[in-house]
Design a protein around this motif. Structure first.
Motif: not given
Length: 309
Positions: A278-282
């Motif tokens: 699981p990854l997160a980006y703005e």
């Protein structure tokens, strides 16, 4: 010849004599230095220090400012190294390099005395917080992670000299409770982006190019934005799980007017042969010619801003 003309000629002759004397001194200095080079480094040092000065440098208008490292000296790394060596040392074997290292960093601190056969040695040691208590005195919190035991936190007192170049642990480590959870401010991302919208589809294609090499990243970027794909591609598949935005315009099914800018947080699921990640980006996106283009890719900070990439 008139007295005035004689005076002028005398001044010119004196000036010429001074100039010739200066030239002779320059030639003499060069000869001395070259001769010293041929004679060796010791003679060169004597020649440089004894050669006659020709030009005097003007004194600076203001004294130069000398900055010391005391304001920026952070002994976190020093404390981390000490705790790592201290936890791996034993009072019963003070000749081992870990014990010698710990004693050299903290001469007045006793070594631990583990039981015979004890295997409680940390896998890793990390400095997690440094705080300056007063001038020259710091307190560093260090976390020790063990294979089969909870993480332990140690506070280490460290003295720092005035120029910030020397450190010393001044007391034994103290075991303390771990840091408490911080109160996280409300996230600015409160607008749900529909999964079938142009924005969601474009972001999914962008991450496929960025993380799996499926396509060219440039075709998804706004004019003037430069961003390279991760190389070599770390994943074989990427799926956008959730999109949240700050602006209501991001929820529109179709692309709004040119120049409309939205800020989005993307929760991404990446897969490779080793599993699921699981990854997160703005991202900041801008509308142009009926499509959304990536204007910035930032580090994830769902509760605030992030640094641009």
């Amino acid at each position: 010849m008139s007295p005035g003309k004689q005076a002028l000629e005398g001044q010119a002759a004196a000036a010429g004599a001074r100039l010739e004397a200066m030239r002779r001194r320059v030639r003499l200095s060069r000869l001395v230095v070259w001769a010293a080079i041929a004679a060796g480094p010791v003679a060169l040092t004597v020649a440089v220090t004894s050669a006659p000065a020709v030009v005097e440098a003007a004194a600076p208008a203001e004294p130069a400012t000398v900055r010391t490292g005391s304001g920026a000296a952070d002994p976190g790394g020093y404390a981390q190294l000490f705790v790592s060596a201290w936890l791996r040392s034993s009072a019963g074997d003070a000749t081992r390099w870990q014990a010698r290292l710990a004693q050299s960093m903290a001469p007045d601190v006793d070594l631990p005395d583990p039981a015979s056969g004890a295997q409680l040695r940390p896998q890793s040691v990390t400095a997690v917080r440094s705080a300056q208590r007063e001038a020259g005195r710091w307190s560093v919190t260090v976390a020790a992670q063990y294979a089969e035991a909870p993480v332990r936190y140690y506070v280490v007192p460290v003295a720092v000299d005035d120029d910030g170049g020397s450190f010393m642990v001044t007391g034994a480590p103290a075991v303390v409770a771990g840091p408490t959870r911080a109160q996280v401010p409300a996230s600015p991302y409160s607008v749900n982006v529909p999964s079938g919208s142009d924005l969601a589809v474009g972001i999914g294609e962008f991450f496929a190019a960025y993380l799996t090499g499926a396509g060219e990243v440039d075709r998804y970027l706004a004019p003037g934005v430069r961003l390279s794909a991760v190389t070599p591609a770390p994943y074989t598949a990427v799926t956008v799980q959730q999109l949240l935005a700050v602006q209501d315009a991001a929820a529109a099914e179709r692309v709004p007017a040119d120049g409309t800018t939205v800020r989005v947080c993307a929760q991404v699921e990446a897969r490779d042969a080793a599993g699921r990640w699981p990854l997160a980006y703005e991202l900041t996106l801008k509308a142009r010619s009926g499509r959304w283009e990536v204007a910035a890719l930032d580090t994830p900070a769902p509760s605030g801003g992030g640094g641009g990439v």
